[in-house]
Write a protein that holds these residues in place. Structure first.
Motif, PDB file in Angstrom:
ATOM      1  N   SER A   1     110.378 -40.139  45.824  1.00  0.00           N
ATOM      2  CA  SER A   1     109.488 -40.452  46.950  1.00  0.00           C
ATOM      3  C   SER A   1     109.674 -41.898  47.400  1.00  0.00           C
ATOM      4  O   SER A   1     109.640 -42.183  48.605  1.00  0.00           O
ATOM      5  CB  SER A   1     108.026 -40.182  46.576  1.00  0.00           C
ATOM      6  OG  SER A   1     107.485 -41.176  45.727  1.00  0.00           O
ATOM      7  N   ILE A   2     109.883 -42.799  46.462  1.00  0.00           N
ATOM      8  CA  ILE A   2     110.121 -44.201  46.814  1.00  0.00           C
ATOM      9  C   ILE A   2     111.400 -44.327  47.638  1.00  0.00           C
ATOM     10  O   ILE A   2     111.492 -45.148  48.558  1.00  0.00           O
ATOM     11  CB  ILE A   2     110.189 -45.067  45.538  1.00  0.00           C
ATOM     12  CG1 ILE A   2     108.798 -45.147  44.884  1.00  0.00           C
ATOM     13  CG2 ILE A   2     110.700 -46.469  45.847  1.00  0.00           C
ATOM     14  CD1 ILE A   2     108.809 -45.752  43.495  1.00  0.00           C
ATOM     15  N   ALA A   3     112.389 -43.499  47.345  1.00  0.00           N
ATOM     16  CA  ALA A   3     113.654 -43.541  48.087  1.00  0.00           C
ATOM     17  C   ALA A   3     113.474 -43.204  49.562  1.00  0.00           C
ATOM     18  O   ALA A   3     114.329 -43.548  50.394  1.00  0.00           O
ATOM     19  CB  ALA A   3     114.662 -42.583  47.456  1.00  0.00           C
ATOM     20  N   GLN A   4     112.359 -42.547  49.902  1.00  0.00           N
ATOM     21  CA  GLN A   4     112.098 -42.156  51.295  1.00  0.00           C
ATOM     22  C   GLN A   4     111.258 -43.191  52.044  1.00  0.00           C
ATOM     23  O   GLN A   4     110.935 -42.987  53.216  1.00  0.00           O
ATOM     24  CB  GLN A   4     111.380 -40.802  51.319  1.00  0.00           C
ATOM     25  CG  GLN A   4     112.137 -39.679  50.638  1.00  0.00           C
ATOM     26  CD  GLN A   4     113.519 -39.481  51.222  1.00  0.00           C
ATOM     27  OE1 GLN A   4     113.680 -39.426  52.438  1.00  0.00           O
ATOM     28  NE2 GLN A   4     114.528 -39.376  50.362  1.00  0.00           N
TER      29      GLN A   4
ATOM     30  N   ASN B   1     101.879 -45.500  39.740  1.00  0.00           N
ATOM     31  CA  ASN B   1     101.984 -44.698  38.527  1.00  0.00           C
ATOM     32  C   ASN B   1     103.199 -43.776  38.586  1.00  0.00           C
ATOM     33  O   ASN B   1     103.583 -43.316  39.661  1.00  0.00           O
ATOM     34  CB  ASN B   1     100.725 -43.859  38.328  1.00  0.00           C
ATOM     35  CG  ASN B   1      99.570 -44.664  37.766  1.00  0.00           C
ATOM     36  OD1 ASN B   1      99.639 -45.893  37.663  1.00  0.00           O
ATOM     37  ND2 ASN B   1      98.502 -43.989  37.401  1.00  0.00           N
ATOM     38  N   ASN B   2     103.748 -43.480  37.432  1.00  0.00           N
ATOM     39  CA  ASN B   2     104.931 -42.625  37.419  1.00  0.00           C
ATOM     40  C   ASN B   2     104.593 -41.161  37.671  1.00  0.00           C
ATOM     41  O   ASN B   2     105.498 -40.344  37.892  1.00  0.00           O
ATOM     42  CB  ASN B   2     105.692 -42.769  36.094  1.00  0.00           C
ATOM     43  CG  ASN B   2     104.995 -42.085  34.939  1.00  0.00           C
ATOM     44  OD1 ASN B   2     103.779 -42.181  34.795  1.00  0.00           O
ATOM     45  ND2 ASN B   2     105.765 -41.404  34.100  1.00  0.00           N
ATOM     46  N   ASP B   3     103.300 -40.808  37.666  1.00  0.00           N
ATOM     47  CA  ASP B   3     102.915 -39.445  38.027  1.00  0.00           C
ATOM     48  C   ASP B   3     102.334 -39.401  39.438  1.00  0.00           C
ATOM     49  O   ASP B   3     101.558 -38.509  39.776  1.00  0.00           O
ATOM     50  CB  ASP B   3     101.924 -38.855  37.011  1.00  0.00           C
ATOM     51  CG  ASP B   3     100.640 -39.669  36.896  1.00  0.00           C
ATOM     52  OD1 ASP B   3     100.609 -40.819  37.379  1.00  0.00           O
ATOM     53  OD2 ASP B   3      99.661 -39.156  36.309  1.00  0.00           O
ATOM     54  N   ALA B   4     102.733 -40.388  40.248  1.00  0.00           N
ATOM     55  CA  ALA B   4     102.304 -40.445  41.651  1.00  0.00           C
ATOM     56  C   ALA B   4     103.525 -40.373  42.561  1.00  0.00           C
ATOM     57  O   ALA B   4     104.660 -40.615  42.135  1.00  0.00           O
ATOM     58  CB  ALA B   4     101.520 -41.729  41.913  1.00  0.00           C
ATOM     59  N   THR B   5     103.272 -40.051  43.809  1.00  0.00           N
ATOM     60  CA  THR B   5     104.306 -40.140  44.843  1.00  0.00           C
ATOM     61  C   THR B   5     103.704 -40.876  46.033  1.00  0.00           C
ATOM     62  O   THR B   5     102.474 -40.911  46.196  1.00  0.00           O
ATOM     63  CB  THR B   5     104.814 -38.753  45.288  1.00  0.00           C
ATOM     64  OG1 THR B   5     103.692 -37.976  45.757  1.00  0.00           O
ATOM     65  CG2 THR B   5     105.493 -38.023  44.144  1.00  0.00           C
ATOM     66  N   ILE B   6     104.558 -41.441  46.862  1.00  0.00           N
ATOM     67  CA  ILE B   6     104.098 -42.237  47.993  1.00  0.00           C
ATOM     68  C   ILE B   6     104.670 -41.676  49.289  1.00  0.00           C
ATOM     69  O   ILE B   6     105.806 -41.183  49.319  1.00  0.00           O
ATOM     70  CB  ILE B   6     104.503 -43.723  47.810  1.00  0.00           C
ATOM     71  CG1 ILE B   6     103.895 -44.606  48.908  1.00  0.00           C
ATOM     72  CG2 ILE B   6     106.019 -43.876  47.739  1.00  0.00           C
ATOM     73  CD1 ILE B   6     104.087 -46.092  48.659  1.00  0.00           C
ATOM     74  N   SER B   7     103.891 -41.731  50.358  1.00  0.00           N
ATOM     75  CA  SER B   7     104.350 -41.264  51.669  1.00  0.00           C
ATOM     76  C   SER B   7     105.300 -42.288  52.295  1.00  0.00           C
ATOM     77  O   SER B   7     105.172 -43.493  52.047  1.00  0.00           O
ATOM     78  CB  SER B   7     103.159 -41.017  52.592  1.00  0.00           C
ATOM     79  OG  SER B   7     102.333 -40.003  52.060  1.00  0.00           O
ATOM     80  N   PRO B   8     106.234 -41.843  53.122  1.00  0.00           N
ATOM     81  CA  PRO B   8     107.305 -42.729  53.608  1.00  0.00           C
ATOM     82  C   PRO B   8     106.834 -43.993  54.312  1.00  0.00           C
ATOM     83  O   PRO B   8     107.412 -45.063  54.123  1.00  0.00           O
ATOM     84  CB  PRO B   8     108.092 -41.819  54.554  1.00  0.00           C
ATOM     85  CG  PRO B   8     107.888 -40.446  54.010  1.00  0.00           C
ATOM     86  CD  PRO B   8     106.480 -40.431  53.504  1.00  0.00           C
ATOM     87  N   ASN B   9     105.793 -43.917  55.133  1.00  0.00           N
ATOM     88  CA  ASN B   9     105.371 -45.087  55.919  1.00  0.00           C
ATOM     89  C   ASN B   9     104.278 -45.905  55.255  1.00  0.00           C
ATOM     90  O   ASN B   9     103.764 -46.863  55.850  1.00  0.00           O
ATOM     91  CB  ASN B   9     104.904 -44.624  57.304  1.00  0.00           C
ATOM     92  CG  ASN B   9     106.027 -43.980  58.101  1.00  0.00           C
ATOM     93  OD1 ASN B   9     107.184 -44.401  58.013  1.00  0.00           O
ATOM     94  ND2 ASN B   9     105.697 -42.946  58.861  1.00  0.00           N
ATOM     95  N   SER B  10     103.939 -45.542  54.033  1.00  0.00           N
ATOM     96  CA  SER B  10     102.795 -46.169  53.380  1.00  0.00           C
ATOM     97  C   SER B  10     102.994 -47.646  53.092  1.00  0.00           C
ATOM     98  O   SER B  10     102.112 -48.471  53.353  1.00  0.00           O
ATOM     99  CB  SER B  10     102.480 -45.438  52.075  1.00  0.00           C
ATOM    100  OG  SER B  10     101.909 -44.181  52.326  1.00  0.00           O
ATOM    101  N   LEU B  11     104.128 -48.003  52.523  1.00  0.00           N
ATOM    102  CA  LEU B  11     104.338 -49.393  52.138  1.00  0.00           C
ATOM    103  C   LEU B  11     104.358 -50.292  53.363  1.00  0.00           C
ATOM    104  O   LEU B  11     103.786 -51.393  53.345  1.00  0.00           O
ATOM    105  CB  LEU B  11     105.632 -49.534  51.335  1.00  0.00           C
ATOM    106  CG  LEU B  11     105.950 -50.946  50.831  1.00  0.00           C
ATOM    107  CD1 LEU B  11     104.803 -51.522  50.007  1.00  0.00           C
ATOM    108  CD2 LEU B  11     107.245 -50.942  50.013  1.00  0.00           C
ATOM    109  N   ALA B  12     104.987 -49.843  54.433  1.00  0.00           N
ATOM    110  CA  ALA B  12     105.015 -50.632  55.668  1.00  0.00           C
ATOM    111  C   ALA B  12     103.603 -50.884  56.173  1.00  0.00           C
ATOM    112  O   ALA B  12     103.270 -51.997  56.622  1.00  0.00           O
ATOM    113  CB  ALA B  12     105.834 -49.911  56.735  1.00  0.00           C
ATOM    114  N   ALA B  13     102.735 -49.873  56.092  1.00  0.00           N
ATOM    115  CA  ALA B  13     101.353 -50.014  56.556  1.00  0.00           C
ATOM    116  C   ALA B  13     100.585 -51.007  55.691  1.00  0.00           C
ATOM    117  O   ALA B  13      99.811 -51.831  56.204  1.00  0.00           O
ATOM    118  CB  ALA B  13     100.660 -48.655  56.541  1.00  0.00           C
ATOM    119  N   ALA B  14     100.797 -50.940  54.383  1.00  0.00           N
ATOM    120  CA  ALA B  14     100.082 -51.839  53.475  1.00  0.00           C
ATOM    121  C   ALA B  14     100.516 -53.287  53.671  1.00  0.00           C
ATOM    122  O   ALA B  14      99.675 -54.201  53.712  1.00  0.00           O
ATOM    123  CB  ALA B  14     100.315 -51.401  52.028  1.00  0.00           C
TER     124      ALA B  14
END
Length: 336
Positions: free
Chosen positions: A28-31, A96-109
């Motif tokens: 998910s991080i790769a996306q 967390n390693n049992d989490a996934t993140i949405s593609p645009n999330s980091l940019a928004a944060a």
């Protein structure tokens, strides 16, 4: 703005044995659409071949291998220290390693943090990763008298009811973006907690240092919530109560804590089991096996008895587990 002009974010993922979940987190991080980030995977002495497999599959990432299971804070801190060695590092994101993140999330944060100079720590909307994808975190407060996090929206189906950014009382460690300035002024994650509650303590320290914490709903991820443990494992429950006691002794007035501790012991003896049964009835977490309520009662009582006797570590938790097994095996033998 080119990627080189965007703030550099180090993403720290703590791994312990669960190859499938960590692999999904890294996929998910790769996306992620945000172009300027590095990934640090910290292995907490999995010793099962999983980190070697991840290293072969993700050679572009940085791996740190601890020589023992250091718990969450101490494990993550190994990665945070490595990130801060890079003078270009402007943010550290914990996931967390049992989490996934949405593609645009980091940019928004990052955009939110950059636009608000008062912000220090950003938390995202965290949804449980199983249907009906209920809310695990959408902001919240710490009740310092009860020693409890009050999570806004917990257990509710996400219908956009918490889709406005807001200041919050604490940030979930499942998905947390931290400004470098916070880590420089406040320090790293508190290492007196083995697993859990460190997010309350870190949030409280950041706020006392003058930083604001914000919930940003477009910073969104999903979380398995029991990917590295089972919430009703007596060892995990023992660890959780030990952490709670540490937190309360830290934050309650010195003369108040003994009274609170006695009241908590009374609660544990007479009311805790009913509270657990109500929570189980909400079916928010999986039950791969029957819940042993007698063992959970023992875990709480032992946590109160052991408070202050030693520093929480894997060895202490393993010692408790051995004692638990001996105690309840002997009960079973007597019953037969």
């Amino acid at each position: 703005m080119t990627s080189d002009h965007l703030p550099l974010v180090y993403v720290v993922v703590l791994h312990w044995k669960n190859y499938v979940r960590t692999r999904a987190a890294l996929d998910s991080i790769a996306q992620i659409s945000y172009p300027n980030y590095r990934v640090l995977i910290v292995d907490n002495f999995s010793n099962d071949g999983s980190v070697e497999k991840l290293q072969s599959e993700f050679p572009q990432h940085i791996f740190i291998c601890n020589e023992e299971n250091l718990g969450f804070s101490r494990g993550c801190n190994a990665g945070i220290r490595e990130a801060l060695k890079d003078d270009r590092c402007a943010y550290v994101m914990l996931m967390n390693n049992d989490a996934t993140i949405s593609p645009n999330s980091l940019a928004a944060a990052v955009a939110f943090a950059e636009n608000d100079a008062s912000s220090g720590v950003i938390g995202g909307k965290v949804l449980l990763s199983r249907p009906p994808y209920t809310i695990s975190y959408a902001g919240g407060q710490i009740d310092f008298w009860r020693g409890q996090a009050v999570v806004r929206g917990f257990g509710e189906v996400d219908r956009g009811q918490y889709d406005e950014p807001s200041e919050t009382g604490f940030v979930s460690g499942a998905l947390m973006l931290i400004k470098r300035a916070v880590l420089t002024k406040v320090g790293l994650l508190p290492e007196e907690y083995f697993f859990g509650v460190e997010e309350w303590e870190f949030s409280a320290r950041a706020r006392r240092a003058g930083f604001k914490l914000f919930y940003v709903p477009s910073f969104v991820g999903s979380h398995e919530a029991d990917g590295s443990h089972w919430n009703y494992d007596p060892k995990f429950v023992y660890n959780s109560y030990r952490n709670k006691l540490i937190f309360q002794q830290t934050h309650l007035p010195r003369l108040v804590f003994p009274v609170w501790k006695a009241a908590f012991a009374f609660y544990g003896k007479h009311f805790a089991r009913r509270a657990r049964q109500r929570l189980i009835g909400k079916k928010l977490f999986s039950l791969p096996q029957p819940v042993e309520f007698d063992q959970l009662d023992f875990a709480l009582a032992r946590a109160i008895e052991d408070h202050g006797k030693n520093e929480l570590s894997e060895a202490v938790l393993n010692s408790f587990e051995t004692e638990l097994q001996i105690r309840f095996q002997s009960r079973t033998a007597s019953a037969n």
